[in-house]
Design a protein around this motif. Structure first.
Motif, PDB file in Angstrom:
ATOM      1  N   PHE A  71     -56.459 -61.228 -53.809  1.00 17.55           N
ATOM      2  CA  PHE A  71     -57.157 -60.384 -52.838  1.00 17.55           C
ATOM      3  C   PHE A  71     -57.213 -58.954 -53.363  1.00 17.55           C
ATOM      4  CE2 PHE A  71     -52.693 -59.882 -51.848  1.00 17.55           C
ATOM      5  CZ  PHE A  71     -52.558 -58.556 -51.483  1.00 17.55           C
ATOM      6  N   PRO A  72     -58.182 -58.151 -52.892  1.00 19.43           N
ATOM      7  CA  PRO A  72     -58.271 -56.753 -53.317  1.00 19.43           C
ATOM      8  C   PRO A  72     -57.534 -55.825 -52.356  1.00 19.43           C
ATOM      9  CG  PRO A  72     -60.280 -57.358 -52.184  1.00 19.43           C
ATOM     10  CD  PRO A  72     -59.375 -58.565 -52.125  1.00 19.43           C
ATOM     11  N   ALA A  73     -56.961 -54.768 -52.898  1.00 21.05           N
ATOM     12  CA  ALA A  73     -56.325 -53.733 -52.076  1.00 21.05           C
ATOM     13  C   ALA A  73     -56.681 -52.375 -52.655  1.00 21.05           C
ATOM     14  CB  ALA A  73     -54.810 -53.912 -52.038  1.00 21.05           C
ATOM     15  N   ASP A  74     -56.952 -51.420 -51.765  1.00 16.69           N
ATOM     16  CA  ASP A  74     -57.434 -50.110 -52.192  1.00 16.69           C
ATOM     17  C   ASP A  74     -56.400 -49.035 -51.897  1.00 16.69           C
ATOM     18  OD1 ASP A  74     -59.156 -48.358 -53.320  1.00 16.69           O
ATOM     19  OD2 ASP A  74     -60.633 -48.368 -51.722  1.00 16.69           O
ATOM     20  N   CYS A 130     -44.506 -60.652 -46.452  1.00 22.51           N
ATOM     21  CA  CYS A 130     -44.181 -59.610 -47.423  1.00 22.51           C
ATOM     22  C   CYS A 130     -45.032 -58.392 -47.132  1.00 22.51           C
ATOM     23  CB  CYS A 130     -44.428 -60.108 -48.854  1.00 22.51           C
ATOM     24  SG  CYS A 130     -44.187 -58.850 -50.130  1.00 22.51           S
ATOM     25  N   VAL A 131     -44.407 -57.277 -46.793  1.00 16.98           N
ATOM     26  CA  VAL A 131     -45.100 -56.007 -46.582  1.00 16.98           C
ATOM     27  C   VAL A 131     -44.927 -55.173 -47.846  1.00 16.98           C
ATOM     28  CG1 VAL A 131     -45.283 -53.937 -45.167  1.00 16.98           C
ATOM     29  CG2 VAL A 131     -44.663 -56.126 -44.111  1.00 16.98           C
ATOM     30  N   LEU A 132     -46.019 -54.959 -48.551  1.00 17.11           N
ATOM     31  CA  LEU A 132     -45.971 -54.221 -49.810  1.00 17.11           C
ATOM     32  C   LEU A 132     -45.856 -52.722 -49.569  1.00 17.11           C
ATOM     33  CD1 LEU A 132     -48.771 -56.090 -51.788  1.00 17.11           C
ATOM     34  CD2 LEU A 132     -46.310 -56.392 -52.014  1.00 17.11           C
ATOM     35  N   ARG A 133     -45.559 -52.003 -50.627  1.00 14.95           N
ATOM     36  CA  ARG A 133     -45.602 -50.555 -50.568  1.00 14.95           C
ATOM     37  C   ARG A 133     -47.052 -50.088 -50.513  1.00 14.95           C
ATOM     38  NH1 ARG A 133     -42.752 -49.031 -55.927  1.00 14.95           N
ATOM     39  NH2 ARG A 133     -43.837 -50.943 -56.553  1.00 14.95           N
ATOM     40  N   THR A 134     -47.252 -48.851 -50.092  1.00 13.89           N
ATOM     41  CA  THR A 134     -48.605 -48.311 -49.996  1.00 13.89           C
ATOM     42  C   THR A 134     -49.228 -48.190 -51.382  1.00 13.89           C
ATOM     43  OG1 THR A 134     -47.961 -47.052 -48.043  1.00 13.89           O
ATOM     44  CG2 THR A 134     -49.982 -46.390 -49.152  1.00 13.89           C
ATOM     45  N   VAL A 135     -50.479 -48.638 -51.493  1.00 12.94           N
ATOM     46  CA  VAL A 135     -51.194 -48.578 -52.765  1.00 12.94           C
ATOM     47  C   VAL A 135     -51.507 -47.126 -53.095  1.00 12.94           C
ATOM     48  CG1 VAL A 135     -53.269 -49.305 -54.001  1.00 12.94           C
ATOM     49  CG2 VAL A 135     -52.177 -50.855 -52.365  1.00 12.94           C
ATOM     50  N   ARG A 136     -51.160 -46.708 -54.301  1.00 16.18           N
ATOM     51  CA  ARG A 136     -51.350 -45.335 -54.735  1.00 16.18           C
ATOM     52  C   ARG A 136     -52.631 -45.209 -55.557  1.00 16.18           C
ATOM     53  NH1 ARG A 136     -46.677 -42.156 -55.448  1.00 16.18           N
ATOM     54  NH2 ARG A 136     -47.432 -41.508 -57.488  1.00 16.18           N
ATOM     55  N   GLY A 137     -53.194 -44.006 -55.570  1.00 18.92           N
ATOM     56  CA  GLY A 137     -54.406 -43.770 -56.351  1.00 18.92           C
ATOM     57  C   GLY A 137     -54.134 -43.563 -57.827  1.00 18.92           C
ATOM     58  N   TRP A 138     -52.899 -43.258 -58.169  1.00 18.61           N
ATOM     59  CA  TRP A 138     -52.562 -42.951 -59.552  1.00 18.61           C
ATOM     60  C   TRP A 138     -51.059 -43.108 -59.726  1.00 18.61           C
ATOM     61  CZ3 TRP A 138     -49.393 -39.156 -61.680  1.00 18.61           C
ATOM     62  CH2 TRP A 138     -49.504 -38.948 -63.063  1.00 18.61           C
ATOM     63  N   SER A 139     -50.636 -43.398 -60.961  1.00 19.54           N
ATOM     64  CA  SER A 139     -49.209 -43.566 -61.221  1.00 19.54           C
ATOM     65  C   SER A 139     -48.936 -43.330 -62.699  1.00 19.54           C
ATOM     66  CB  SER A 139     -48.756 -44.980 -60.825  1.00 19.54           C
ATOM     67  OG  SER A 139     -47.396 -45.185 -61.136  1.00 19.54           O
ATOM     68  N   PRO A 146     -47.686 -49.788 -56.915  1.00 20.38           N
ATOM     69  CA  PRO A 146     -48.904 -50.558 -56.642  1.00 20.38           C
ATOM     70  C   PRO A 146     -50.141 -49.687 -56.782  1.00 20.38           C
ATOM     71  CG  PRO A 146     -47.722 -50.078 -54.602  1.00 20.38           C
ATOM     72  CD  PRO A 146     -46.838 -49.629 -55.713  1.00 20.38           C
ATOM     73  N   LEU A 147     -51.141 -50.185 -57.494  1.00 20.34           N
ATOM     74  CA  LEU A 147     -52.368 -49.451 -57.764  1.00 20.34           C
ATOM     75  C   LEU A 147     -53.564 -50.241 -57.250  1.00 20.34           C
ATOM     76  CD1 LEU A 147     -51.551 -48.334 -61.424  1.00 20.34           C
ATOM     77  CD2 LEU A 147     -51.594 -46.866 -59.402  1.00 20.34           C
ATOM     78  N   PRO A 148     -54.705 -49.577 -57.011  1.00 22.06           N
ATOM     79  CA  PRO A 148     -55.868 -50.288 -56.475  1.00 22.06           C
ATOM     80  C   PRO A 148     -56.376 -51.348 -57.443  1.00 22.06           C
ATOM     81  CG  PRO A 148     -56.447 -48.057 -57.141  1.00 22.06           C
ATOM     82  CD  PRO A 148     -54.967 -48.137 -57.186  1.00 22.06           C
TER      83      PRO A 148
END
Length: 265
Positions: A71-74, A130-139, A146-148
């Motif tokens: 699945f996609p996550a942004d 499973c609740v993931l961490r918030t997707v970040r825009g950069w790392s 987690p990245l988009p």
């Protein structure tokens, strides 16, 4: 009176600024209908069944199989993956596990949720989350943030009686996200979402492929832009600072008239 007019204009400006943020946060890239959701799961990362956020996908398999979905996550989303396994009659307890991987196939940690659970021998089903961490825009390149991009779900049994191996099971998975917004914004953005295979496909192949939950990632308004509600809070802070300065000046400047000099001085 002048301060009142300034305050009214400031509140109006804040309302206009908050409008786009509210409209942007109401957008949902996932579909709510289950009619087009997959009814089979993949058996590896490469064959993972594509699902959208908000869909309830189903699959049939055997105890011991690895079941995969993607699945996609942004940016700014906090995905929650839930799975339900319907179990047949069996001889002993079984332990099932739900794992989530990112587009680089790095296993992502769950903030909370029952990622692994043991079902008693008489239980008809087992539920995992499973609740993931918030997707970040950069790392940073060395980080595991987690990245988009694409995320993979893997569902399998990790402990069972040998006599129960190969028993038929049914599975349901669903992914939903909470939009965290500017609270998780960072000063940077990813050049391309982590979607395996997209970078090497031609434009014709992309257009001719499946409607593309993952293939359309980053094209049809799905990928994050520059806007974040962090801009609203920055604007609020600036306006409040300006109002404080205006109020302080109005209180300390006095009447502006020269004091009367006593006669004979």
């Amino acid at each position: 009176m002048r301060i009142t007019r300034v305050l009214g204009a400031a509140l109006l400006a804040l309302g206009l600024a908050a409008g786009p943020a509210a409209a942007d946060s109401s957008l949902s890239p996932g579909a709510s209908a289950d009619d087009d959701a997959p009814t089979q799961a993949g058996t590896s990362f490469r064959t993972a069944a594509e699902i959208e956020q908000g869909e309830r996908a189903t699959a049939s398999g055997s105890t011991g199989d690895y079941l995969y979905w993607s699945f996609p996550a942004d940016t700014g989303q906090r995905p929650t993956v839930k799975a339900t396994v319907k179990l047949p009659a069996r001889h002993g307890a079984e332990t099932w596990q739900l794992d989530v991987y990112d587009g680089l196939r790095r296993r992502q940690a769950c903030q909370y949720g029952a990622q692994s659970r043991t079902a008693a021998s008489d239980a008809g089903s087992v539920e995992l989350a499973c609740v993931l961490r918030t997707v970040r825009g950069w790392s940073e390149p060395w980080a595991n943030d987690p990245l988009p991009g694409t995320y993979y779900i893997r569902l399998t049994v990790v402990d069972l009686a040998a006599s129960d191996l190969g028993q038929p099971v049914g599975a349901e998975v669903r992914v939903d996200s909470k939009d965290i917004g500017g609270a998780a914004a960072v000063d940077g953005s990813l050049g391309k979402p982590l979607v395996p295979g997209i970078a090497v496909k031609s434009a014709e192949e992309k257009e001719g492929s499946k409607g593309a939950v993952l293939s359309s990632f980053g094209r049809d308004g799905w990928s994050s832009g520059w806007w974040s509600d962090r801009w609203v809070w920055t604007g609020i802070g600036g306006v409040l600072a300006a109002l404080a300065g205006i109020g302080g000046y109005a209180l300390t400047r006095g009447s502006g008239r020269p004091s009367r000099v006593p006669p004979g001085a």
